[in-house]
Design a protein around this motif. Structure first.
Motif, short mmCIF file in Angstrom:
data_model
loop_
_atom_site.label_atom_id
_atom_site.label_comp_id
_atom_site.label_asym_id
_atom_site.label_seq_id
_atom_site.Cartn_x
_atom_site.Cartn_y
_atom_site.Cartn_z
N GLU A 161 -28.20 -21.03 -50.24
CA GLU A 161 -28.81 -20.96 -51.58
C GLU A 161 -29.06 -19.51 -52.00
N MET A 168 -24.59 -20.15 -53.34
CA MET A 168 -24.68 -21.18 -54.38
C MET A 168 -24.70 -20.62 -55.80
N HIS A 202 -23.47 -27.40 -48.34
CA HIS A 202 -24.84 -27.48 -48.87
C HIS A 202 -25.22 -28.93 -49.17
N TYR A 261 -18.63 -23.95 -49.08
CA TYR A 261 -20.08 -23.84 -49.04
C TYR A 261 -20.78 -24.90 -49.89
N LYS A 262 -20.17 -25.30 -50.96
CA LYS A 262 -20.80 -26.30 -51.81
C LYS A 262 -20.88 -27.64 -51.09
N THR A 275 -22.08 -22.80 -58.62
CA THR A 275 -22.67 -23.84 -59.47
C THR A 275 -22.71 -23.36 -60.92
N TRP A 305 -31.53 -19.47 -57.88
CA TRP A 305 -31.21 -20.01 -56.57
C TRP A 305 -32.07 -19.39 -55.48
N LYS A 360 -29.34 -23.92 -44.93
CA LYS A 360 -29.41 -24.31 -46.34
C LYS A 360 -30.01 -23.19 -47.18
#
Length: 856
Positions: free
Chosen positions: A535, A539, A507, A503-504, A543, A557, A531
């Motif tokens: 998020e 995400m 994105h 997923y990172k 992160t 996020w 997107k």
């Protein structure tokens, strides 16, 4: 294009004759595929079926099969290929053998009379003396001459020499080449069954000319290494010598190649002689080849009867005769294959011809440049010439064929290579079942390889957009840039990352795709949706928190996801069909973030409501499917209970005349004071043609390349909307301000008498009806419909509800989608209901129920 049709009796409205010709620019509404009008599920992405550069036709130089399997020329390319942009822009013309014959007769001589009054020898002499012609050769040479006049810089010295030699060929040789060019270009064709005897007097001479070896100057251009491509296809480059067609006696050297030329019945005879068996052609071929290899390995072919007297005595008479025939054919041969090859090529198929790959690919490149497409058909070749002689009136516009579609030869070759890379990706994802992990990784490797080149091309295109292009010309030019294809490949890569839960990386790639606004604008809405979903849900855990708690990280996020949705709604290039889903996510995120009510977005202007459902009762007719009456075959399905099957009903307002279910429901509405049409979107496209006439024929370089167009070349692409954004927004503002009636009157006064060919516009609709409609239409609602069509004309043409209705006393517009008992909504229909209700237009779902069934 707009031929007068007699009005159907059951479509008479309040004494007025209403005609319902089908729009010439659209087929059946179910021919169009669009994304579903529902919110994306997790990990899903929308992949618009927008027109993209077609995948190349593969040219395997192994033998895919004999063209002599039937005497009919291959038509799969015509049936399966997409239309070129030029085809979609030309008026509908009759493309059949009769039209082609009429063309050739009118341009040259009446061949029927010629055949009657002349002997065969006289015809041959006459043909050799007079100028010959064929619509196929004319169209082929039209493409070549047009390209060389404007874009000869795309071809090197050796290629120009090939064109020079081609122009020096006689008519019959050119005719034979073009007809083979339109057939299975990678297949061998049996010379004794080619046909064309009425067009080619000396077939052997034409074949000999095509198979003559010719010298070429040395090409100084080197092949470039293109990202994502494994290696350049073999045999596609011109060398020191070339010929237009290959000889079977030189090229076919293996039993596998020779045996694949056989028809099934021929193969069975040969298999019976060799004493091998199989259930189908593939098994027979394999058995024959295995038999040959086994016998070759034993070395029995070289043995004489005297050496194997005891063994041959035990095999029987058949084996003796078979071995004797081998000895007579070639007593010194070492491989059993030679006998079978000789028998196939000499006794069964005879000599064969196949177009040589290098000049074939060169001529395909010419057609790519001419048609601005990697796919064309026999219909593509003939349409433009038949359009020239069609008696039509066309709008006035500036014809502009640009020579800078491909600025350089290297970019043209890279575009071809990019399309081949795209074909590899599509082949893995769509044509061979579920891809394996190794295949998914192969696609990601391709994405990694094309990514640096994509970034470099983006930078170059942005500089052109800022400093070079004017009047929106870059939008259409970019569709033939390698970066266009690379963008689509990277878009496919995002779905692979989603499947693998990367997923990172997904994105990051979506971020970069959205950062550019030059390529694939129609996908931007889907990119924003995906997107924002990442998020919101993924995400936060992928992160660094940077000293934020889990709750604060999630909130951080979600704010970013909210910003993504807001930017998407403000993006002029995002299609309106994505707005509702983005708005729903905004509302959800604002509640989750506990944003004060006064600071939340108000989407009250989005008047999305579910369509109301009504039930209309009528009398249905069930036809006897065993009956041989034409009506039964034409109007009823042999499977009356199958979902989606057409049904027959009786119209109570027309003396119980037989009609369709839509006409029956239309009569129901007529009885309630409604006026209307069963038009399935035809009237919507007609209104768009009137209201956007000026926008359609605004000067944009490159999109008017013949004077016979009914629309710009980019109308059916997503380049149409961004290249005319200012003009479209200005016209939408005029419509919203109530000026639609004035615009329609002006276009009618200027063009109705000449019946000018304008895409989608049906002149049979009465002006009085159109003016009544636009007076009742809310300006914002009519503008919304026009905007949806302008954003994606090609994909949004289907799915409009069946009935268009208006009521003068209620001052109301309504659409009605009719469904019989065995029918259900398609995705395209759901999408349009979504758009119409979102614009505040009333939509009804009419469920037709049979209160009585009559058997006939």
């Amino acid at each position: 294009m707009l031929q007068t049709q007699s009005p159907a009796k059951h479509n008479q409205i309040l004494g007025q004759s209403i005609k319902h010709p089908k729009s010439p620019d659209f087929g059946d509404i179910n021919d169009f595929t669009v994304p579903p009008a529902k919110r994306l599920k997790r990990n899903d992405t929308i992949d618009d079926d927008e027109p993209v550069p077609s995948s190349p036709r593969p040219h395997p130089r192994q033998i895919p099969g004999s063209d002599a399997e039937t005497e009919i020329e291959d038509t799969s390319r015509v049936e399966n290929a997409q239309k070129t942009d030029i085809e979609t822009a030309l008026p509908p013309v009759t493309i059949d053998q009769e039209a082609i014959d009429d063309y050739e007769v009118n341009v040259w001589t009446d061949r029927t009379t010629e055949r009657l009054i002349m002997s065969h020898e006289e015809r041959m002499i006459r043909r050799s003396e007079r100028k010959r012609g064929s619509i196929y050769v004319d169209a082929f040479n039209l493409a070549l001459n047009t390209v060389l006049e404007e874009e000869s810089h795309l071809f090197d010295k050796a290629e120009m020499k090939v064109f020079e030699i081609w122009r020096g060929l006689d008519y019959e040789t050119q005719y034979l080449y073009v007809r083979l060019f339109l057939r299975k270009t990678s297949a061998w064709h049996r010379i004794n069954s080619l046909g064309y005897e009425n067009d080619i007097g000396y077939m052997g001479q034409a074949i000999a000319v095509l198979q003559t070896t010719r010298k070429l100057p040395v090409s100084l251009t080197d092949a470039d290494d293109n990202p994502g491509e494994l290696e350049a296809p073999k045999g596609t480059s011109l060398e020191a010598t070339f010929r237009f067609a290959d000889k079977s006696e030189e090229e076919i050297t293996s039993l596998e190649e020779a045996s694949s030329l056989l028809k099934l019945d021929e193969l069975k005879v040969l298999a019976k002689e060799a004493k091998v068996q199989g259930r189908n052609k593939a098994e027979l071929l394999k058995a024959l080849q295995n038999h040959s290899r086994r016998q070759s390995g034993l070395g029995w072919v070289c043995l004489r009867r005297s050496d194997t007297e005891s063994s041959t005595r035990s095999t029987g008479t058949a084996r003796e005769d078979f071995e004797e025939s081998i000895k007579d054919q070639n007593p010194t041969q070492e491989n059993r294959d030679d006998y079978f090859i000789r028998k196939i090529m000499h006794d069964i198929t005879g000599r064969c011809i196949r177009l040589s790959l290098a000049p074939l690919k060169l001529f395909e490149r010419v057609h790519l440049v001419f048609y601005r497409s990697t796919e064309w058909t026999e219909k593509s070749l003939t349409t433009i010439i038949l359009a020239q002689i069609a008696r039509r009136n066309f709008p006035e516009f500036i014809v502009s064929r640009s020579a800078n579609i491909f600025p350089s030869r290297s970019l043209l070759l890279e575009f071809e290579a990019a399309v081949r890379t795209q074909f590899r990706v599509d082949n893995i994802l769509e044509f061979n079942g579920p891809p394996s992990p190794a295949q998914l990784q192969e696609i990601l490797d391709i994405c990694d390889e094309v990514y640096p080149r994509w970034r470099a091309l983006l930078k170059e295109e942005q500089q052109k957009e800022d400093d070079v292009y004017e009047s929106g010309e870059g939008a259409y030019l970019r569709r033939l840039s390698p970066a266009w294809v690379y963008t689509r490949v990277l878009h496919k890569g995002t779905s692979i990352h989603a499947k693998l839960k990367n997923y990172k990386k997904e994105h990051k790639l979506l971020d970069e795709l959205l950062a550019q606004g030059l390529f694939h604008a129609s996908r931007r809405g889907a990119w924003y949706q995906r997107k924002a979903l990442l998020e919101e849900h993924y995400m936060p855990a992928l992160t660094p928190a940077e000293n934020r708690s889990d709750d604060m990280q999630g909130k951080y996020w979600r704010k970013i996801a909210l910003q993504t949705c807001e930017v998407g709604l403000e993006d002029n290039l995002v299609h309106i069909i994505y707005h509702y889903d983005l708005q729903k996510r905004v509302t959800k995120l604002e509640k989750s973030l506990k944003i004060p009510k006064r600071a939340q977005h108000d989407f009250g202007h989005v008047r999305l409501t579910k369509p109301s459902e009504v039930t209309i009762e009528g009398t249905r007719v069930e036809m006897d499917t065993s009956s041989k009456s034409g009506l039964g075959r034409r109007n009823s399905s042999p499977h009356p209970n199958r979902r989606g099957a057409k049904t027959i009903w009786l119209d109570p307002l027309e003396d119980e005349a037989e009609c369709s279910v839509e006409a029956m429901c239309l009569s129901h509405y007529r009885s309630q004071g409604w006026k209307g049409y069963h038009c399935e979107g035809s009237i919507v496209r007609t209104l768009f043609g009137y209201l956007f006439y000026d926008v359609l024929f605004t000067y944009i370089p490159n999109v008017f390349q013949t004077p016979y167009q009914t629309c710009p070349l980019d109308l059916h692409t997503d380049a149409f909307y961004p290249s005319r954004l200012s003009e479209i927004n200005h016209r939408l503002a005029e419509i919203a301000n109530g000026e639609a009636e004035t615009i329609i009157k002006r276009v009618w006064d200027e063009h109705a008498e000449r019946k000018t060919c304008i895409v989608g516009l049906d002149w049979t609709y009465a002006l009085e009806d159109l003016l009544e409609i636009v007076r009742l239409f809310d300006g914002q609602a009519l503008g919304t419909i026009c905007k949806v069509i302008a954003q994606d004309y090609g994909q949004r043409g289907g799915g409009v509800p069946d009935l268009f209705l208006w009521h003068m006393e209620r001052r109301e517009i309504m659409f009605a989608e009719v469904k019989s008992e065995n029918d259900r909504l398609s995705d395209t229909q759901r999408l349009w209901i979504h758009v119409l209700t979102g614009a505040g237009i009333r939509v009804e779902l009419c469920n037709a129920v049979a209160k009585k069934v009559i058997h006939r």
